[in-house]
Write a protein that holds these residues in place. Structure first.
Motif, PDB file in Angstrom:
ATOM      1  N   THR A 193       0.822  -1.206   0.000  1.00  0.00           N
ATOM      2  CA  THR A 193       0.000   0.000   0.000  1.00  0.00           C
ATOM      3  C   THR A 193       0.856   1.256   0.000  1.00  0.00           C
ATOM      4  O   THR A 193       0.561   2.230  -0.716  1.00  0.00           O
ATOM      5  CB  THR A 193      -0.932  -0.005   1.222  1.00  0.00           C
ATOM      6  N   LEU A 194       1.928   1.261   0.784  1.00  0.00           N
ATOM      7  CA  LEU A 194       2.833   2.414   0.796  1.00  0.00           C
ATOM      8  C   LEU A 194       3.485   2.622  -0.575  1.00  0.00           C
ATOM      9  O   LEU A 194       3.621   3.756  -1.046  1.00  0.00           O
ATOM     10  CB  LEU A 194       3.908   2.228   1.871  1.00  0.00           C
ATOM     11  N   GLN A 197       0.845   4.096  -2.870  1.00  0.00           N
ATOM     12  CA  GLN A 197       0.581   5.497  -2.562  1.00  0.00           C
ATOM     13  C   GLN A 197       1.697   6.407  -3.058  1.00  0.00           C
ATOM     14  O   GLN A 197       1.435   7.516  -3.527  1.00  0.00           O
ATOM     15  CB  GLN A 197       0.394   5.671  -1.055  1.00  0.00           C
ATOM     16  N   SER A 198       2.932   5.946  -2.965  1.00  0.00           N
ATOM     17  CA  SER A 198       4.050   6.762  -3.453  1.00  0.00           C
ATOM     18  C   SER A 198       4.028   6.922  -4.964  1.00  0.00           C
ATOM     19  O   SER A 198       4.638   7.860  -5.504  1.00  0.00           O
ATOM     20  CB  SER A 198       5.376   6.137  -3.015  1.00  0.00           C
ATOM     21  N   LEU A 200       1.114   7.297  -6.606  1.00  0.00           N
ATOM     22  CA  LEU A 200      -0.203   7.886  -6.877  1.00  0.00           C
ATOM     23  C   LEU A 200      -1.208   6.829  -7.315  1.00  0.00           C
ATOM     24  O   LEU A 200      -2.042   7.051  -8.194  1.00  0.00           O
ATOM     25  CB  LEU A 200      -0.109   8.997  -7.934  1.00  0.00           C
ATOM     26  N   TYR A 202      -3.659   5.775  -5.676  1.00  0.00           N
ATOM     27  CA  TYR A 202      -4.990   6.076  -5.172  1.00  0.00           C
ATOM     28  C   TYR A 202      -5.404   7.504  -5.526  1.00  0.00           C
ATOM     29  O   TYR A 202      -6.219   8.112  -4.817  1.00  0.00           O
ATOM     30  CB  TYR A 202      -5.034   5.888  -3.652  1.00  0.00           C
ATOM     31  N   ALA A 208      -7.636   3.700  -7.888  1.00  0.00           N
ATOM     32  CA  ALA A 208      -7.796   2.999  -6.613  1.00  0.00           C
ATOM     33  C   ALA A 208      -8.270   1.564  -6.820  1.00  0.00           C
ATOM     34  O   ALA A 208      -7.754   0.623  -6.203  1.00  0.00           O
ATOM     35  CB  ALA A 208      -8.767   3.763  -5.716  1.00  0.00           C
ATOM     36  N   THR A 211      -5.437  -0.436  -8.337  1.00  0.00           N
ATOM     37  CA  THR A 211      -4.434  -0.757  -7.328  1.00  0.00           C
ATOM     38  C   THR A 211      -4.930  -1.842  -6.380  1.00  0.00           C
ATOM     39  O   THR A 211      -4.181  -2.751  -6.009  1.00  0.00           O
ATOM     40  CB  THR A 211      -4.078   0.513  -6.533  1.00  0.00           C
TER      41      THR A 211
END
Length: 282
Positions: A193-194, A197-198, A200, A202, A208, A211
């Motif tokens: 998840t990290l 998020q890094s 983009l 989400y 989203a 992902t």
């Protein structure tokens, strides 16, 4: 050249890598009630749970819920904000179950509140509403009993209680392996998840969902790899089919037993008094 200041350890002492079960396990390890025998805590939680279910009183469920939450926050030492946020998790599932009890389906209006839906009537009767409210408080009180045990007793101590209760060793080992494997999957999911998020992942609803589906597939593949790695690690440590735990042996103290018996007796007496008087919250 100015000297760089090192961050004070206390500033990061409360930092947590993850949430949910990771935090529950961490607070159970650090609980102030860790010195209380797990046998005493387990019997106390089970007795309160049985009383909450058997009482059939909303007042008893509310009282047991308040007592267990106070025990987790006060003597247990868990942060009040975390405990209250944790108790919001089961509310949705309990409410959905209670709604199914409150509504009755029929071809005609049956109760005080009636809703027509495609020719079928959903009715809320006073008896169904009372049963739904009673179910909510009973379920919520029972959940707080289990949360009390989870936030004050580490998993290895609970397994020692189950072993003393003559539960089959295979069941105990499967419980512990599944419990620990959940932490491995949570760590993998957190890292994925990290990383998403890094990048983009989400940034929009479309990204989203894309992902989410890819993380789910990768997590399934990673779970098989991790299971093989974990089994190799167990064999490297001379695993012979039996897991042995380093447990904290807390003795059964008389003052702890008297405190638990006193709390249970007080709640049971109040329940019997309300039953005799015919008084309840709803």
């Amino acid at each position: 050249m100015p000297r760089s200041r090192k961050p004070h350890p206390s500033r990061h002492a409360s930092h947590s890598h993850g949430s949910g079960m990771l935090a529950i396990d961490r607070y159970a390890q650090r609980s102030h009630l860790r010195t209380v025998s797990p046998f005493v805590k387990t019997v106390f939680a089970l007795c309160m749970l049985i009383l909450c279910i058997a009482a059939d009183l909303t007042a008893t469920g509310l009282l047991i819920a308040a007592l267990m939450l106070a025990a987790c926050i006060g003597p247990g030492g868990a942060p009040a904000r975390y405990v209250l946020s944790l108790m919001r998790v089961p509310v949705f599932f309990i409410v959905v179950s209670c709604l199914a009890v409150a509504f009755e389906i029929g071809r005609a209006p049956l109760g005080d509140w009636d809703f027509s839906l495609f020719g079928i009537w959903l009715s809320v009767t006073p008896a169904g509403l009372h049963q739904a409210i009673l179910l909510f408080f009973k379920a919520y009180g029972a959940v707080t009993c289990l949360y009390f045990l989870s936030l004050t007793t580490p998993m290895q101590d609970i397994l020692e209680v189950l072993r003393a209760a003559r539960l089959p060793h295979l069941v105990i080992e499967l419980m512990y392996l599944i419990y620990r494997y959940i932490f491995l999957l949570l760590d993998v999911q957190h890292r994925m998840t990290l990383a998403a998020q890094s990048r983009l992942g989400y940034a929009s609803w479309r990204n989203a969902w894309y992902t989410f589906t890819h993380i789910s597939g990768n997590l399934l593949a990673a779970s098989f790899r991790r299971s093989s790695t974990c089994f190799d690690a167990m064999e490297a440590r001379c695993y012979d089919g039996a897991l042995r735990f380093l447990t904290h042996h807390a003795p059964v103290r008389l003052r702890h037993v008297l405190a638990c018996v006193g709390c249970f007796a007080a709640v049971a007496f109040l329940t019997a008094l309300l039953k005799w008087k015919g008084v309840d919250l709803f």
